[in-house]
Design a protein around this motif. Structure first.
Motif, short mmCIF file in Angstrom:
data_model
loop_
_atom_site.label_atom_id
_atom_site.label_comp_id
_atom_site.label_asym_id
_atom_site.label_seq_id
_atom_site.Cartn_x
_atom_site.Cartn_y
_atom_site.Cartn_z
N ILE A 101 0.87 -1.18 0.00
CA ILE A 101 0.00 0.00 0.00
C ILE A 101 0.90 1.23 0.00
O ILE A 101 1.58 1.53 0.98
N HIS A 102 0.91 1.91 -1.13
CA HIS A 102 1.69 3.15 -1.21
C HIS A 102 0.83 4.32 -0.76
O HIS A 102 1.34 5.37 -0.40
N ASN A 103 -0.46 4.11 -0.88
CA ASN A 103 -1.36 5.18 -0.51
C ASN A 103 -2.75 4.62 -0.22
O ASN A 103 -3.45 4.19 -1.14
N VAL A 137 10.46 0.72 4.83
CA VAL A 137 10.65 2.08 4.31
C VAL A 137 11.25 2.04 2.90
O VAL A 137 12.06 1.16 2.58
N ASN A 138 10.80 2.96 2.05
CA ASN A 138 11.34 3.04 0.69
C ASN A 138 12.78 3.53 0.69
O ASN A 138 13.22 4.18 1.65
N GLY A 139 13.45 3.27 -0.39
CA GLY A 139 14.77 3.88 -0.61
C GLY A 139 14.67 4.75 -1.85
O GLY A 139 13.59 4.95 -2.41
N VAL A 149 -0.94 13.62 5.21
CA VAL A 149 -0.71 12.18 5.21
C VAL A 149 0.56 11.95 4.41
O VAL A 149 0.73 12.57 3.36
N GLU A 150 1.45 11.08 4.88
CA GLU A 150 2.64 10.78 4.06
C GLU A 150 3.09 9.35 4.31
O GLU A 150 3.78 9.05 5.28
N PRO A 151 2.67 8.45 3.42
CA PRO A 151 3.02 7.02 3.61
C PRO A 151 4.52 6.80 3.78
O PRO A 151 4.95 6.12 4.68
N CYS A 152 5.32 7.38 2.91
CA CYS A 152 6.77 7.35 3.11
C CYS A 152 7.31 8.73 2.79
O CYS A 152 7.92 9.39 3.61
N GLY A 153 7.00 9.18 1.57
CA GLY A 153 7.61 10.40 1.08
C GLY A 153 8.95 10.02 0.50
O GLY A 153 9.67 9.20 1.07
N LEU A 154 9.27 10.57 -0.64
CA LEU A 154 10.59 10.33 -1.24
C LEU A 154 11.33 11.65 -1.38
O LEU A 154 12.56 11.69 -1.35
C1 GLC Z 1 2.85 7.47 -2.59
C2 GLC Z 1 2.96 8.12 -1.21
C3 GLC Z 1 4.40 8.48 -0.86
C4 GLC Z 1 5.30 7.29 -1.09
C5 GLC Z 1 5.14 6.78 -2.52
C6 GLC Z 1 6.00 5.59 -2.84
O1 GLC Z 1 3.05 8.41 -3.58
O2 GLC Z 1 2.12 9.26 -1.13
O3 GLC Z 1 4.49 8.89 0.48
O4 GLC Z 1 6.64 7.64 -0.88
O5 GLC Z 1 3.80 6.41 -2.74
O6 GLC Z 1 5.79 4.51 -1.99
#
Ligand code: GLC
Length: 483
Positions: free
Chosen positions: A169-171, A249-251, A381-386
């Protein structure tokens, strides 16, 4: 392992947001780690895909309710992106320039359901025709949320019943909700299982994915926690399924995001040449936007939507201007038409103090990361943010709200080993206060330089998260009988 990613976005072929960046990078790093990871993507008519060199691989027919939808599959070789990219071509559905929205009108395409249902069915039809089954099918967001369901329940895909599936789930804001009777478009399944598609009286593709996938991941641990308490109505479902959830967490793709080699930048730099490098980039940027290069530059890059807190920026700028805060502000992005109107109006009201470019522009985004002093992310809201990672990689200090992945990845300077500026409550006042802290820091030249260097030295590459995904994929492999 043989890992198949199925997604609506994959950078640079088709990107609307962070999902594209992740799906364009993680498979590359999985390949580097010695696995075979490929991506299946709809064949949109983006500029990149129009030019892409691909081989024809397969021609098939996807059942879609009473209709039969012809489709073809094409492959972009591994040498191009670092992983094989398979494009599912469905005439009449994806031969358009936009991923989700029409770039000319800004409106979402009317046939989202037909587009993504047929894409998912066609992708599985093609995979079904292959001799060697994959070890894992990894889906992303609601556009591919029906895949884990179809793998488990549809008679014609029985072959996939024992293949592990992962849904990321990215969002959670977008769920792909349609009226219940749309289940009839899917290939036949035992109707007693129709409840697996349902949530709160509607067909909900994200919910179906959460219920059916072997594992559900989100893109940070903090966001996973938050979703258990609030996910637009899916929180109870996530609580029920909690045992199979995990936050990873994303990279970032440090090959694409590299100030030393970035061809978009007027001047390349490293941590050793950060001072002159950032100065030259800032100078160019300030020239384009008619801003005073002596002042600290605070930028915002991203979709102009409530989720990203873009609506907090106009009032922030107004207040900063009123209070005589010596700074400059820059916005790049597209989104809510009312914010477009507002930013346009502000451009003429605050000449030399604020400017914006209301478009999607990858190259300019790179230049802004390099030329700014601070990057603002006041997300609701910010699932990860890049963007906070990109900013730091370019020696730009993140100014973020403490939420989701931002809370996990940015530590306030006042804390031990801190390196960013953080505010908590979603409101103009705390945002303004943190901006003022940024201005003060900018004036303490020595300290500011050290902070920039510190953020640039941090490592947010995919390496450790790739290992976590590999570990996850391995943990769900069915046990092979001992012979
Ligand atoms: C979505 C989220 C963002 C996340 C990205 C990649 O765009 O809003 O926070 O980094 O997906 O997973």
């Amino acid at each position: 392992m043989n890992i198949i990613h199925i997604s609506a976005e994959c950078y640079p072929a088709a990107k609307a947001g962070g999902l594209g960046d992740v799906v364009g990078a993680l498979p590359k790093y999985l390949n580097r780690a010695g696995h075979k990871a490929t991506v299946i993507l709809p064949n949109y008519k983006t500029e990149w895909l129009k030019k892409a060199d691909s081989d024809f691989i397969y021609e098939g027919k996807a059942p879609f309710g009473a209709d039969i939808v012809p489709f073809t599959v094409h492959r972009v070789k591994k040498s191009v992106l670092g992983f094989e990219l398979y494009l599912v071509d469905i005439p009449g559905r994806f031969d358009r320039a936009g991923v989700y929205t029409d770039p000319w009108s800004g409106h979402a395409y009317w046939d989202e359901m037909e587009r993504f249902f047929t894409f998912q069915i066609a992708a599985l039809e093609w995979l079904h025709s292959l001799d060697a089954p994959p070890d894992v099918i990894h889906c992303h967001d609601h556009h591919t949320g029906l895949i884990p369901f179809m793998m488990k329940e549809c008679f014609r895909f029985e072959k996939f019943r024992d293949i592990p599936s992962v849904l990321t789930i990215h969002n959670g804001e977008y769920q792909g909700k349609y009226s219940s009777e749309n289940y009839s478009y899917l290939p036949a399944f035992n109707l007693e299982r129709v409840g697996m598609l349902d949530w709160d009286g509607a067909m909900n593709c994200l919910a179906a994915g959460i219920k059916s996938a072997w594992r559900v991941t989100t893109v940070s641990e903090g966001y996973m926690e938050e979703l258990l308490h609030y996910c637009h109505g899916l929180e109870l479902l996530l609580q029920q399924e909690e045992q199979k959830t995990i936050g990873i967490v994303n990279g970032i793709d440090v090959d694409v995001w590299d100030p030393e080699k970035d061809s978009y930048l007027p001047k390349n730099y490293t941590v050793k040449t950060i001072k002159s490098g950032k100065k030259a980039n800032k100078k160019e940027l300030c020239k384009i936007f008619n801003l005073n290069e002596k002042r600290p530059l605070f930028s915002f890059i991203g979709r102009l939507v409530l989720e990203k807190g873009a609506d907090l920026i106009p009032e922030l700028i107004e207040r900063c201007h009123e209070e005589g805060v010596e700074a400059s502000f820059l916005v790049l992005g597209t989104g809510d038409p009312s914010l477009h109107t507002l930013f346009k109006k502000m451009e003429s009201e605050y000449v030399g103090y604020f400017d914006s470019r209301l478009e999607y522009n990858e190259g300019l985004a790179h230049q802004i990361y390099a030329g700014s002093d601070y990057l603002m992310m006041p997300s609701r809201v910010e699932p990860c943010g890049l963007n906070q990672f990109y900013a730091m990689r370019y020696g730009t200090i993140p100014v973020v709200r403490k939420i989701g992945g931002l809370a996990d990845t940015v530590i306030d300077l006042d804390e031990k080993e801190g390196y960013g500026l953080v505010f908590e409550e979603f409101a103009t006042e705390p945002f303004l206060e943190v901006i003022k802290r940024g201005v003060e820091l900018y004036d303490k030249k020595e300290l500011f330089s050290r902070c920039r260097e510190n953020v640039m030295k941090l490592d947010f590459s995919w390496s450790s998260s790739t290992d976590k995904y590999i570990h996850l994929y391995k943990s769900i492999q069915p046990k092979k009988p001992v012979s």
